[in-house]
Design a protein around this motif. Structure first.
Motif, short mmCIF file in Angstrom:
data_model
loop_
_atom_site.label_atom_id
_atom_site.label_comp_id
_atom_site.label_asym_id
_atom_site.label_seq_id
_atom_site.Cartn_x
_atom_site.Cartn_y
_atom_site.Cartn_z
N PHE A 198 46.68 31.35 33.97
CA PHE A 198 45.83 32.15 33.08
C PHE A 198 46.64 33.20 32.31
O PHE A 198 46.17 33.71 31.29
N GLU A 199 47.83 33.52 32.79
CA GLU A 199 48.58 34.61 32.18
C GLU A 199 49.48 34.15 31.03
O GLU A 199 50.18 34.95 30.43
N LEU A 200 49.46 32.86 30.69
CA LEU A 200 50.36 32.32 29.67
C LEU A 200 49.80 32.47 28.26
O LEU A 200 50.48 32.15 27.29
N THR A 201 48.57 32.92 28.15
CA THR A 201 47.97 33.12 26.83
C THR A 201 47.48 34.57 26.72
O THR A 201 47.16 35.21 27.73
N PHE A 202 47.43 35.08 25.51
CA PHE A 202 46.90 36.42 25.30
C PHE A 202 45.40 36.43 25.57
O PHE A 202 44.71 35.42 25.39
N THR A 203 44.91 37.56 26.00
CA THR A 203 43.50 37.65 26.39
C THR A 203 42.59 37.30 25.24
O THR A 203 41.60 36.60 25.40
N GLY A 204 42.91 37.77 24.05
CA GLY A 204 42.14 37.41 22.87
C GLY A 204 40.68 37.77 23.01
O GLY A 204 40.30 38.82 23.54
N ALA A 205 39.82 36.84 22.58
CA ALA A 205 38.38 37.10 22.59
C ALA A 205 37.83 37.27 24.00
O ALA A 205 36.79 37.91 24.20
N ASN A 206 38.54 36.72 24.99
CA ASN A 206 38.06 36.86 26.36
C ASN A 206 38.03 38.31 26.83
O ASN A 206 37.36 38.64 27.80
N LEU A 207 38.77 39.17 26.12
CA LEU A 207 38.77 40.59 26.49
C LEU A 207 37.37 41.18 26.35
O LEU A 207 36.97 42.07 27.12
N TYR A 208 36.62 40.71 25.36
CA TYR A 208 35.24 41.17 25.20
C TYR A 208 34.44 40.90 26.47
O TYR A 208 33.73 41.78 26.98
N TYR A 209 34.55 39.67 26.99
CA TYR A 209 33.81 39.31 28.20
C TYR A 209 34.36 40.04 29.42
O TYR A 209 33.60 40.42 30.31
N ASP A 210 35.69 40.22 29.47
CA ASP A 210 36.28 40.95 30.59
C ASP A 210 35.70 42.36 30.68
O ASP A 210 35.35 42.83 31.77
N VAL A 211 35.58 43.01 29.53
CA VAL A 211 35.09 44.39 29.52
C VAL A 211 33.59 44.44 29.79
O VAL A 211 33.12 45.14 30.71
N ARG A 212 32.84 43.71 29.01
CA ARG A 212 31.37 43.75 29.16
C ARG A 212 30.95 43.34 30.56
O ARG A 212 30.13 44.00 31.22
N ASN A 213 31.53 42.24 31.07
CA ASN A 213 31.09 41.70 32.34
C ASN A 213 31.64 42.48 33.54
O ASN A 213 31.02 42.54 34.59
N SER A 214 32.82 43.10 33.36
CA SER A 214 33.33 43.99 34.42
C SER A 214 32.40 45.19 34.58
O SER A 214 32.14 45.64 35.71
N LEU A 215 31.91 45.69 33.47
CA LEU A 215 30.98 46.83 33.53
C LEU A 215 29.67 46.42 34.20
O LEU A 215 29.09 47.20 34.97
N ILE A 216 29.20 45.21 33.92
CA ILE A 216 27.97 44.73 34.55
C ILE A 216 28.18 44.58 36.06
O ILE A 216 27.34 45.01 36.86
N THR A 217 29.29 43.96 36.44
CA THR A 217 29.58 43.77 37.86
C THR A 217 29.70 45.12 38.57
O THR A 217 29.20 45.31 39.68
#
Length: 613
Positions: free
Chosen positions: A375-394
């Motif tokens: 998973f670390e071989l690509t830049f976070t890109g658009a997935n950063l949106y989900y990382d942030v939003r969903n981390s806050l929900i969790t």
């Protein structure tokens, strides 16, 4: 009952011999990761009353039954005649460690070695399993895995009891699988071989609601058809994962022998790396303080001492972990009409669901897992949106003690990491993820997930490396190609260990004080930065090339003071938003969790209620 097959290296799956056995002279020790039998976990979770090793052999002189490094028993074999053997292990009087066996081979050219561990339980459980694979327009991966399952599992129905108790469901978020002729023909062929006239493989076209929507569709269908099909469990798997079909044998054997106390335990999946098949990326993780925790990344499973480490072979300390949905099996007493995932599209659906159901326990077994791209071989890109939003929900759901100040620091850190590497679009996605979290669960549930995902992904995109010619001089372009080529040549485990080291995101005082060199004169030398490099690698640079080494994607980025001021503005805006809205939004997610995770809500979200009407 077959508990696990004795596996050998297999082309197309895993060719690393040390994962299966270690050879020295004429002796072959079947003490590799896949062929060890973990005693403590079976004792703790199952009703096993005995253990046998069944082998069919030719060309071997002696067999040694082993407990850890001790020889329990030695037997002579019929060297030149293919013979079936059955050996008893002292399971009842052994509490921990591992069982395995060794063979002494002869000079005979023709050799036969196949077998399995067989267990005995007084009253085996009735297990009927659904393996649900969520996919979105990845026909080559699906075709590859279907061929493997057909040849190594379904076509062995006469010898594998598990084949009679498992179906494969393909949740097709792209609604394209039935248009792929080869897949459809294979599906038809496998289903025609079912002596009971059932469907071993089914395709469920589904609304593109991401991984959470695809896996939940599989759960919904399992709940709906639980009584009619006598279903007991659902195994969730990624479409692009590579696996040995003995995974299904091991899952079935383990579940069939569970103690009543652990009948609802979750069977998690180990994550191995495709690029380094002997490296274990994860064997259970947990979420704490906005971050995924993994104490044992990059474990080299070629070595016996690693495979028998306490965190792998003992049952202690498993309760706090969750399993990613690359491979994870749940009881349908846990997956229920009133206990389904949250509609998060992707990222954190497995984390949140795992934490919510942690009281049921979780166990990880060798051989129950998959190989996957790093998973670390690509830049976070658009997935950063989900990382942030969903981390806050969790966090809102499961760590309500987190303060607004802690949230601010975490958000600012994410903005900073993106800005200092000139990934301005990602800094904006951090801000957007916070805003959308604060809109609350009502807004989240009301969105068209596919349209939202398209809008998010349109904000970040890398080009093909060849396209850099339009932005770089010929000398710059050639120099960048050389840097990328050098990175690929030197890429290895040490690269990954550096990425996961604590020092990766740390920097000296000067870099921090000058915002990674923004307040210092720029170094005009162009350099290439990969996704595995520290964000601080862009220190004092005026321009850089951000590249993904194995996807062939890259982009030119650099200092832009307008974007820098915008990023600084995000610090102020996010602070105000968190002060005004975070507490209220977090409370709403907790209050409406049951509503969002019900069968009725999901049927409406996926458009299934309209179909029923």
């Amino acid at each position: 009952m077959r508990l696990q097959t004795i596996l050998l290296p297999m082309k197309g799956i895993c060719n690393v011999t040390e994962m299966y056995f270690h050879k020295a002279g004429s002796r072959i020790d079947f003490d590799g990761y896949f062929n060890l039998f973990y005693i403590d976990k079976r004792k703790h979770y199952t009703e096993l009353q005995g253990l046998r090793l069944k082998l069919t052999l030719k060309g071997y002189r002696r067999v040694f039954l082993m407990h850890d490094r001790q020889v329990l028993r030695e037997e002579s074999l019929r060297e030149h005649i293919e013979t079936e053997y059955c050996f008893e292990f002292p399971y009842l009087c052994t509490e921990n460690g591992v069982f395995w066996f060794a063979l002494e081979e002869t000079d005979c050219n023709e050799k036969v070695m196949q077998g399995y561990y067989e267990g005995f339980a007084p009253d085996p459980r009735v297990i009927n399993l659904i393996a649900a694979i969520c996919t979105y327009k990845r026909e080559p991966y699906i075709l590859r895995n279907l061929k493997t399952i057909r040849e190594q599992f379904f076509c062995r129905a006469e010898e594998l009891e598990a084949t009679k108790h498992m179906q494969l469901w393909l949740i097709d978020n792209g609604k394209t699988l039935k248009n792929q002729e080869e897949i459809y023909e294979l599906l038809t062929e496998v289903n025609a071989q079912d002596s009971n006239g059932g469907e071993r493989i089914r395709i469920y076209p589904n609304r593109n609601a991401g991984g959470s929507g695809g896996f939940t569709r599989g759960m919904l269908e399992a709940v709906r058809q639980k009584d009619r099909l006598g279903l007991t469990h659902i195994l969730l798997m990624d479409d692009d994962a590579l696996f040995d079909p003995d995974l299904f044998v091991r899952v079935y054997g383990f579940l069939s022998t569970l103690k009543e106390t652990y009948r609802t335990v979750t069977l998690g999946g180990t994550l191995l790396r495709e690029d380094f098949p002997y490296i274990q990326q994860a064997c259970g993780e947990w979420f704490d303080h906005f971050a995924v925790r993994n104490e044992h990344p990059l474990v080299d499973l070629r070595f016996y001492q690693n495979c028998t480490a306490p965190f792998l072979c003992e049952s202690a300390d498993e309760q706090k972990r969750y399993s990613g949905w690359w491979c994870c099996c749940y009881s349908l007493e846990v997956v229920r009409s009133n206990n389904l995932p949250i509609p998060l599209f992707l990222h954190h659906d497995d984390i949140e669901f795992g934490i919510r159901n942690r009281k049921n326990g979780i166990v990880f077994l060798n051989g129950v897992g998959v190989w996957h791209k790093g998973f670390e071989l690509t830049f976070t890109g658009a997935n950063l949106y989900y990382d942030v939003r969903n981390s806050l929900i969790t966090t809102a759901l499961h760590e309500p003690q987190r303060t607004a100040w802690e949230v601010k620091k975490w958000i600012w850190k994410r903005i900073t990491a993106a800005a200092i590497e000139f990934r301005y679009a990602e800094a904006k996605l951090v801000y957007q993820g916070l805003i959308d979290f604060c809109k609350g669960p009502g807004w989240l549930y009301s969105q068209d997930p596919d349209k939202l995902n398209t809008a998010v992904r349109s904000q970040t995109a890398l080009s093909n490396i060849e396209d850099l010619k339009a932005e770089l001089t010929p000398d710059e372009y050639d120099g960048i190609l050389q840097e990328i080529d050098q990175y690929r040549k030197t890429f290895g485990i040490e690269t990954l260990r550096g990425y996961y080291s604590p020092e990766h995101r740390n920097a000296g005082l000067l870099k921090k004080a000058t915002f990674n060199g923004w307040f210092l004169p720029a170094d005009k030398t162009l350099t290439a930065i990969s996704a595995t490099d520290s964000p601080f690698a862009a220190y004092r640079k005026k321009r850089v090339v951000l590249f993904e080494p194995f996807s062939g994607k890259a982009t030119v980025a650099g200092r832009d003071f307008r974007e820098f001021r915008r990023a600084v503005g995000f610090y102020i805006k996010t602070s105000r938003i968190i002060d005004r809205h975070y507490k209220r939004a977090a409370s709403e997610y907790r209050e409406r969790l049951r509503e969002m995770t019900s069968q009725k809500a999901w049927e409406h979200y996926l458009g299934l209620s309209e179909c029923k009407n």
